[in-house]
Design an enzyme around this catalytic site. Structure first.
Site, PDB file in Angstrom:
ATOM      1  CG  HIS A 161      14.419  21.138  35.331  1.00 10.12           C
ATOM      2  ND1 HIS A 161      13.764  20.292  36.187  1.00 10.12           N
ATOM      3  CD2 HIS A 161      13.576  22.172  35.129  1.00 10.12           C
ATOM      4  CE1 HIS A 161      12.579  20.795  36.487  1.00 10.12           C
ATOM      5  NE2 HIS A 161      12.437  21.933  35.850  1.00 10.12           N
ATOM      6  CD  GLU A 162      13.736  25.437  32.679  1.00 12.39           C
ATOM      7  OE1 GLU A 162      12.729  25.535  31.957  1.00 12.39           O
ATOM      8  OE2 GLU A 162      13.677  25.481  33.915  1.00 12.39           O
ATOM      9  CG  HIS A 190       9.883  21.720  31.817  1.00 12.23           C
ATOM     10  ND1 HIS A 190       8.951  20.997  32.513  1.00 12.23           N
ATOM     11  CD2 HIS A 190      10.532  22.471  32.731  1.00 12.23           C
ATOM     12  CE1 HIS A 190       9.037  21.305  33.803  1.00 12.23           C
ATOM     13  NE2 HIS A 190       9.998  22.186  33.961  1.00 12.23           N
ATOM     14  CD  GLU A 246       8.718  22.307  37.259  1.00 12.37           C
ATOM     15  OE1 GLU A 246       9.959  22.154  37.226  1.00 12.37           O
ATOM     16  OE2 GLU A 246       8.118  23.031  36.448  1.00 12.37           O
TER      17      GLU A 246
HETATM   18 ZN   LIG Z   1      10.761  23.153  35.637  1.00  8.33          ZN
END
Ligand SMILES: [Zn+2]
Length: 414
Positions: free
Chosen positions: A279-280, A283, A357
């Site tokens: 997930h990071e 980004h 997100e």
């Molecule tokens: Zn995030």
């Protein structure tokens, strides 16, 4: 001393504060109303006691937020219309010429210090009473004091030179000072991002290479799949201060470091850490970091332009209760009151952040297991006692992350 701008300011302050309080009260009411039962989709994974703890923690933080809002309004009014800033400016005029950079710097620093000191009791209460009561606090009073002095020192070393440059530009660079100041600000923010991980963060935390071979192998494999170049994988001793967990990375280009909180590594299974990290990485890969930076630069450009206009307007100073129309005073007044005017942009920023997100979640679902990410999210929300039942309006206004239920629902459909 007041003019039409005084009333504009008071109207903005009243509207922003009333909205803050109203949203907070809604949040408290909503969380309390849903305290009795775990929401359906979490009924199997989250025990009632954890749900109720999250509700109580959310309400306790919201109540602190009310005190904070009221305190901020009182301080702001005392400094501006109450004459506090003028009193400080007059006081420092006995030590330095009002025209000098030192006078402006002294006034600005004393206001920051004053606000810091006045905010201290509430901060102490938040950490040593509220966080302590819910079992999140790990910081000792000794470490708190050491941190406080380190933050002051770092703030002074990094902040005072920038302040001096900006004040000097305001005095000496002519009508376009705000443009030069913006260029300095952008360059300085890049410089800070470069030195922050290597110079500042080690002052507060220890970083050690990730020791767990199973997890390290998984992460290496994830990095290979996503084509992410990094210079090392570190674990940070976040548990020294709090039991809240997190993961992030720092630096640019090939010099990026991946940092996992020790609390994250100890609480999650390797496959879950992998999903959180994916997930990071999302980004980063989806340019959220760069977009966020560009957005903040565009924002500061607009703000500095506005300040450039306001410095030449006597009504700006008079309207805020100040007689001495110096560049430093303009800068200070602007920093103090701008939040009341930009408060209504908050929902847009939150929306932008929540969109990112979801995108990062979708990326993570491609390169790691969506089911593991959903499991990790439930654990993280539970460990942080984040409420599963936020007030929808409060959440839409403030939350940088979508509510757990919505994130997990989307992960299940990917
Ligand atoms: Zn995030």
């Amino acid at each position: 001393m007041s003019n039409a701008f005084t009333w504009v300011f008071l109207a903005a302050l009243a509207a922003a504060s009333a909205t803050r309080l109203w949203l907070t009260l809604r949040q408290i009411r909503h969380v309390r109303a849903h305290r009795a039962a775990v929401p359906g989709m979490f009924a199997e994974t989250i025990p009632l006691s954890a749900h109720q703890k999250a509700a109580d923690y959310t309400m306790a933080k919201a109540r602190l937020g009310i005190v904070d809002t009221v305190l901020d309004v009182a301080i702001l009014l005392a400094l501006t219309l109450g004459g506090g800033l003028q009193w400080l400016a007059d006081g420092w005029a006995r030590a330095f010429s009002v025209e000098s950079l030192w006078h402006g710097t002294a006034v600005i620093l004393s206001v920051f210090l004053l606000k810091g000191v006045l905010g201290l009791p509430l901060d102490l209460y938040r950490i040593f009473v509220v966080e302590e009561r819910f079992g999140f606090n790990r910081i000792t009073p000794g470490l708190y004091v050491i941190d406080l002095f380190k933050h002051l020192l770092v703030g002074a070393v990094l902040g005072i030179p920038l302040l001096l440059v900006v004040l000097w530009l305001m005095q000496a660079a002519g009508a376009l000072w705000w443009l030069y100041a913006w260029i300095v600000l952008v360059a300085y923010s890049l410089f800070l991002q470069m030195i922050y991980p290597a110079v500042v963060m080690p002052l507060f935390n220890k970083f050690s290479p990730l020791a767990d071979p199973v997890l390290a192998a998984r992460v290496e494999e994830l990095l290979r799949r996503t084509g992410f170049r990094s210079r090392g994988l570190y674990v940070m001793d976040g548990s020294k201060r709090s039991s809240h967990g997190n993961a992030f990375f720092t630096g640019f280009g090939g010099a990026k470091r991946i940092v996992l909180f020790d609390t994250l590594v100890s609480r999650l299974q390797p496959a879950e850490v992998e999903a959180v990290l994916a997930h990071e990485l999302g980004h980063y890969k989806l340019h959220h970091v760069v977009k966020g930076m560009a957005l903040s630069w565009a924002f500061s450009f607009a703000l500095l332009f506005a300040l450039g206009v306001l410095t030449g307007k006597p009504w700006f100073y008079e309207g805020l209760g100040v007689a001495s129309a110096t560049p430093a005073m303009a800068l200070l007044l602007f920093m103090l009151v701008i939040g009341e005017f930009t408060f209504f942009l908050q929902p847009l920023l939150s929306l932008f952040s929540r969109k990112n997100e979801y995108e990062a979640d979708r990326y993570a679902a491609q390169y790691a297991s969506p089911a593991e990410l959903a499991r990790a999210l439930v654990k993280l929300y539970q460990d942080n006692s984040a409420t599963l039942t936020p007030d929808p309006l409060h959440s839409a206004y403030y939350d940088s992350h979508p509510p757990a239920a919505m994130r997990i629902a989307r992960l299940r459909t990917t």
